[in-house]
Design an enzyme around this catalytic site. Structure first.
Site, PDB file in Angstrom:
ATOM      1  N   HIS A 254      48.442  61.627  72.705  1.00  0.00           N
ATOM      2  CA  HIS A 254      49.683  60.932  73.079  1.00  0.00           C
ATOM      3  C   HIS A 254      50.695  61.989  73.491  1.00  0.00           C
ATOM      4  CE1 HIS A 254      53.349  58.525  72.861  1.00  0.00           C
ATOM      5  NE2 HIS A 254      53.877  59.581  72.282  1.00  0.00           N
TER       6      HIS A 254
ATOM      7  N   GLU B 299      60.870  61.057  68.977  1.00  0.00           N
ATOM      8  CA  GLU B 299      59.541  61.199  68.368  1.00  0.00           C
ATOM      9  C   GLU B 299      59.428  62.494  67.562  1.00  0.00           C
ATOM     10  OE1 GLU B 299      57.274  58.572  71.837  1.00  0.00           O
ATOM     11  OE2 GLU B 299      56.783  60.683  71.641  1.00  0.00           O
TER      12      GLU B 299
ATOM     13  N   ASN C  95      41.994  57.623  73.405  1.00  0.00           N
ATOM     14  CA  ASN C  95      42.231  58.480  74.571  1.00  0.00           C
ATOM     15  C   ASN C  95      42.729  59.875  74.182  1.00  0.00           C
ATOM     16  OD1 ASN C  95      44.773  57.652  73.844  1.00  0.00           O
ATOM     17  ND2 ASN C  95      45.394  57.000  75.888  1.00  0.00           N
TER      18      ASN C  95
ATOM     19  N   TYR D 164      54.931  53.195  67.184  1.00  0.00           N
ATOM     20  CA  TYR D 164      54.517  52.393  68.341  1.00  0.00           C
ATOM     21  C   TYR D 164      55.278  51.067  68.437  1.00  0.00           C
ATOM     22  CZ  TYR D 164      50.681  55.507  69.695  1.00  0.00           C
ATOM     23  OH  TYR D 164      49.939  56.566  70.149  1.00  0.00           O
TER      24      TYR D 164
ATOM     25  N   LYS E 247      44.839  62.595  68.617  1.00  0.00           N
ATOM     26  CA  LYS E 247      44.542  61.330  67.935  1.00  0.00           C
ATOM     27  C   LYS E 247      43.273  61.406  67.064  1.00  0.00           C
ATOM     28  CE  LYS E 247      46.880  58.424  71.354  1.00  0.00           C
ATOM     29  NZ  LYS E 247      46.763  57.170  72.144  1.00  0.00           N
TER      30      LYS E 247
HETATM   31  P1  CMP Z   1      49.664  56.254  73.980  1.00  0.00           P
HETATM   32  O1  CMP Z   1      50.195  57.224  74.979  1.00  0.00           O
HETATM   33  O2  CMP Z   1      49.457  56.758  72.607  1.00  0.00           O
HETATM   34  O3  CMP Z   1      50.643  54.987  73.920  1.00  0.00           O
HETATM   35  C1  CMP Z   1      50.191  53.701  73.552  1.00  0.00           C
HETATM   36  C2  CMP Z   1      48.709  53.632  73.393  1.00  0.00           C
HETATM   37  O4  CMP Z   1      48.153  52.349  73.369  1.00  0.00           O
HETATM   38  C3  CMP Z   1      48.056  54.306  74.585  1.00  0.00           C
HETATM   39  O5  CMP Z   1      48.252  55.695  74.534  1.00  0.00           O
HETATM   40  C4  CMP Z   1      46.626  53.811  74.446  1.00  0.00           C
HETATM   41  O6  CMP Z   1      45.812  54.681  73.647  1.00  0.00           O
HETATM   42  C5  CMP Z   1      46.771  52.498  73.660  1.00  0.00           C
HETATM   43  N1  CMP Z   1      46.284  51.358  74.414  1.00  0.00           N
HETATM   44  C6  CMP Z   1      45.276  50.550  74.053  1.00  0.00           C
HETATM   45  N2  CMP Z   1      45.081  49.592  74.956  1.00  0.00           N
HETATM   46  C7  CMP Z   1      45.981  49.781  75.940  1.00  0.00           C
HETATM   47  C8  CMP Z   1      46.290  49.106  77.162  1.00  0.00           C
HETATM   48  N3  CMP Z   1      45.614  48.029  77.570  1.00  0.00           N
HETATM   49  N4  CMP Z   1      47.303  49.598  77.944  1.00  0.00           N
HETATM   50  C9  CMP Z   1      48.020  50.689  77.542  1.00  0.00           C
HETATM   51  N5  CMP Z   1      47.774  51.365  76.375  1.00  0.00           N
HETATM   52  C10 CMP Z   1      46.763  50.911  75.594  1.00  0.00           C
END
Ligand code: CMP
Length: 139
Positions: free
Chosen positions: A116, A127, A113, A50, A10
């Site tokens: 993904h 995907e 984070n 998303y 990311k």
């Molecule tokens: P990802 O695996 O990319 O899938 C959705 C993303 O939403 C997740 O990782 C997080 O980086 C982001 N995100 C932000 N806030 C939240 C939340 N409260 N709960 C879950 N995902 C979140």
């Protein structure tokens, strides 16, 4: 069974120039990077990717973060690659991520984070197809 999963390094990872460090963790876990490309996601690409989270309160911020700076999209291959990569990534919220996982090592917050990974083999296929042609994946 040999599987392929889809991964994104990311914007928080490209911004901090730590994509190589993350790839080292991926490879040390036995996942092979069989396709990889750096891309600056458009608003439309991030929204589509998303889409399942469209009704969630964090959707707008998620799309904004994912389009702010470049990402690295990848296809990872291994026995049980989908589950293996989810284990290597650690919990979505880095506060809950196990020691040694990518998110424990590198993530800044639940939004930033670092990585993904697909949550199922079916979604991995969907995907991967959004970003790679078959001939661009070299196993
Ligand atoms: P990802 O695996 O990319 O899938 C959705 C993303 O939403 C997740 O990782 C997080 O980086 C982001 N995100 C932000 N806030 C939240 C939340 N409260 N709960 C879950 N995902 C979140």
């Amino acid at each position: 069974m040999t599987e392929r999963t889809f991964s994104i390094l990311k914007p928080d990872a490209t911004r901090r120039n730590i994509t190589g460090k993350i790839n080292a963790v991926i490879e040390e876990a036995g996942l092979r990077i069989v396709a990889q490309r750096r891309v600056h996601l458009t608003d439309a690409q991030a929204k589509k990717f998303y889409e399942v989270h469209a009704e969630r309160p964090f959707y707008g911020e998620l799309v904004a973060q994912m389009t702010a700076e470049p990402v690295v999209v990848q296809v990872l291959e291994a026995e049980g690659a989908v589950a293996k990569y989810r284990e290597v990534m650690g919990a979505t919220n880095p506060d809950n991520a196990a020691e040694g996982t990518i998110r424990k090592l590198f993530a800044l917050s639940i939004g930033e984070n670092s990585v993904h990974g697909s949550d199922s083999l079916e979604n991995a296929g969907i995907e991967i197809a959004q970003f790679f042609k078959d001939e661009d994946i070299v196993g």
